[in-house]
Design an enzyme around this catalytic site. Structure first.
Site, PDB file in Angstrom:
ATOM      1  N   ASP A   1      -1.979  17.587  13.906  1.00 35.57           N
ATOM      2  CA  ASP A   1      -1.502  17.438  12.524  1.00 35.57           C
ATOM      3  C   ASP A   1      -2.653  17.133  11.574  1.00 35.57           C
ATOM      4  O   ASP A   1      -2.569  16.222  10.753  1.00 35.57           O
ATOM      5  CB  ASP A   1      -0.437  16.343  12.442  1.00 35.57           C
ATOM      6  CG  ASP A   1       0.345  16.400  11.125  1.00 35.57           C
ATOM      7  OD1 ASP A   1       0.340  17.466  10.486  1.00 35.57           O
ATOM      8  OD2 ASP A   1       0.939  15.378  10.742  1.00 35.57           O
TER       9      ASP A   1
ATOM     10  N   LEU B   1       0.804  -1.219   0.000  1.00 38.46           N
ATOM     11  CA  LEU B   1       0.000   0.000   0.000  1.00 38.46           C
ATOM     12  C   LEU B   1       0.836   1.267   0.000  1.00 38.46           C
ATOM     13  O   LEU B   1       0.313   2.340  -0.275  1.00 38.46           O
ATOM     14  CB  LEU B   1      -0.939   0.005   1.214  1.00 38.46           C
ATOM     15  CG  LEU B   1      -1.983  -1.116   1.247  1.00 38.46           C
ATOM     16  CD1 LEU B   1      -2.764  -1.081   2.550  1.00 38.46           C
ATOM     17  CD2 LEU B   1      -2.924  -0.994   0.063  1.00 38.46           C
TER      18      LEU B   1
ATOM     19  N   GLY C   1       8.454   3.657   7.612  1.00 34.66           N
ATOM     20  CA  GLY C   1       8.388   2.236   7.307  1.00 34.66           C
ATOM     21  C   GLY C   1       7.526   2.006   6.088  1.00 34.66           C
ATOM     22  O   GLY C   1       7.615   2.730   5.103  1.00 34.66           O
TER      23      GLY C   1
END
Length: 490
Positions: free
Chosen positions: A283, A162, A168
């Site tokens: 955020d 994905l 990561g």
């Protein structure tokens, strides 16, 4: 029915220089939450010589929203910034693509560990045909090397990729412990600072899960987490594309007003829940807001003489809690991605929950117009844009700030005859000037946005108040309900 399996992946999290490093101050480093920028050369400065209104539609929107040079300079360094990846992230990170399996000649670049099995001998023998017997392997940057068909914890079978980011990677898996349900598994790099940051996010996600047992507050909930040979792994439900990715793939055609209204209501509902539980997201941005299902239909827009994508279901989830902060925790000086950063953060006056409200106001404008309200990467210019669009900064905020270098005799120091000054003068106008129509619902939306974009956080509307705003009177009963069939239990 086809369900889009892509998660968010705006672009990589890198910073172009230490000058533009944003989210965490050095005081946070000792808590394991400082993010580190990548070392890249700064991009060329955009041209300031053209009027925004004279630039062709698609080019203008690319410059004002999707430009890598801007979105990379002031990105949030949240380790989870690409928590929900997509193919876009892989195209933008050629240098970080997974290396093939190392040969013995290059084995010194890899850390190999023997795979441990947690199942019984009989279980291993039954499933040995499905599982790879190769050893666990990291690449030289600490990413787990994995292939489609690999298994983790003898539970998660990898069936797709994905996305990949600084933190990561994210893979699509089948969870065999839950009837082969589809999940997005976020696999953190085997690096200490990212591992610690993942533990902090897991702590926030666990708190949210405890408070939202009925799954009705529209936050992406963690279904499982584990440590896989030094890689912290977090399993989430599989959702659709993020709202920025959909906007980009639609050539930055803005969302229809009914869609903006429904998404705004859900955002206010989700963030009110966080704020009532003493948590600030810090955020918020379109990349961190995901559609539950991003299937769409293609419609012809007679006014613009072009085809547009219209998402069928505007149900959303709020994601990426890697930078979320509880009221009792240390509050770092700088938070929020540049385009959605409130004035009290720029002026270093301290911040709290109203920080999120400002970000929501910026997001709603972007949904409504298709480009960012404040397209900048520099503090002084950002403040000037705010004044051009929203009016003068309150004098008491100017007197309190330590950033007196931006001011002289109570006013911003700014040269309107410079290229930057001409750009701001030509392209920034009062907020209401951006209205596409003068109808009541458009006026109500801009009234809500203006109250979210109050300079003084003490005067900014709360989300509990926002949910009662007349703009939301047009919602249907179905849009006001928050049903969830999710079962994220471990």
């Amino acid at each position: 029915m086809h369900h889009c399996k892509r998660y968010r992946s705006p672009e990589p999290d890198p910073y172009l220089s230490y000058r533009w490093k944003r989210r965490r101050s050095y005081s946070r480093e000792h808590e394991g939450r400082l993010r580190y920028p990548s070392r890249r050369e700064p991009p060329p400065r955009r041209s300031r010589s053209r009027s925004h209104d004279r630039i062709p539609y698609q080019r203008r929107y690319r410059e004002h929203r999707d430009s890598d040079t801007y979105r990379c300079e002031e990105r949030s360094p949240s380790f989870g910034e690409d928590c929900y990846g997509s193919s876009r992230s892989r195209h933008r990170r050629r240098s970080r693509e997974r290396a093939p399996y190392r040969t013995r000649k290059h084995a010194h670049h890899c850390h190999k560990r023997r795979t441990r099995s947690c199942s019984s001998a009989s279980s291993r023998s039954q499933q040995s045909s499905k599982r790879s017997s190769r050893s666990v392997e990291d690449d030289k940057e600490g990413h787990l090397v994995c292939r489609i068909g690999d298994w983790l914890q003898e539970r998660y079978e990898i069936v797709g990729n994905l996305g990949e980011g600084t933190f990561g990677k994210v893979v699509e898996c089948l969870d065999h412990a839950r009837g082969k349900s589809q999940v997005a598994l976020k696999i953190i790099r085997n690096v200490g600072k990212y591992r610690e940051a993942a533990r902090l996010e897991i702590n926030v996600l666990k708190k949210i899960k405890e408070k939202d047992k009925e799954n009705k507050f529209l936050c992406v909930l963690m279904s499982d987490w584990f440590n896989f040979h030094g890689h912290m792994c977090i399993a989430f439900e599989l959702l659709g594309k993020n709202t920025f990715e959909f906007l980009k793939e639609n050539n930055f055609q803005p969302y229809p007003l009914p869609h903006v209204r429904h998404m705004a209501y859900q955002l206010c509902h989700a963030l009110r829940f966080l704020h009532e539980n003493q948590l600030t997201h810090t955020d918020l941005k379109p990349e961190n807001i995901l559609f539950v299902n991003s299937e769409f239909e293609t419609l012809y827009n007679e006014h613009k003489s072009c085809e547009e994508k219209s998402v069928k279901n505007t149900s959303i989830r709020v994601a990426d809690f890697g930078s979320a902060t509880f009221d009792h925790e240390h509050h770092t000086t700088i938070v929020a991605t540049r385009h959605y950063r409130p004035p009290e953060v720029i002026l270093e006056l301290g911040w709290a929950q109203p920080c999120d409200v400002w970000s929501i106001g910026c997001i709603l404008f972007e949904y409504y117009r298709g480009f960012t309200l404040f397209q900048t990467h520099e503090n002084r210019e950002h403040l000037v844009m705010m004044e051009k669009i929203l009016g003068p900064i309150p004098s008491h905020m100017i007197h309190r700030t330590r950033k007196q270098k931006y001011f002289y005799k109570g006013g911003l120091v700014w040269d309107e005859n410079s290229s930057d000054g001409r750009y701001v003068k030509e392209n920034c106008k009062p907020l209401k000037s951006y209205m596409l129509q003068d109808s009541l619902e458009h006026v109500q939306l801009f009234d809500l946005m203006r109250r979210m974009l109050e300079f003084d956080p003490a005067q900014r509307i709360t989300l509990a108040e926002a949910l009662l705003h007349p703009f939301f009177a047009g919602l249907t009963p179905e849009e006001r309900s928050f049903h969830s069939s999710r079962n994220p239990s471990r």
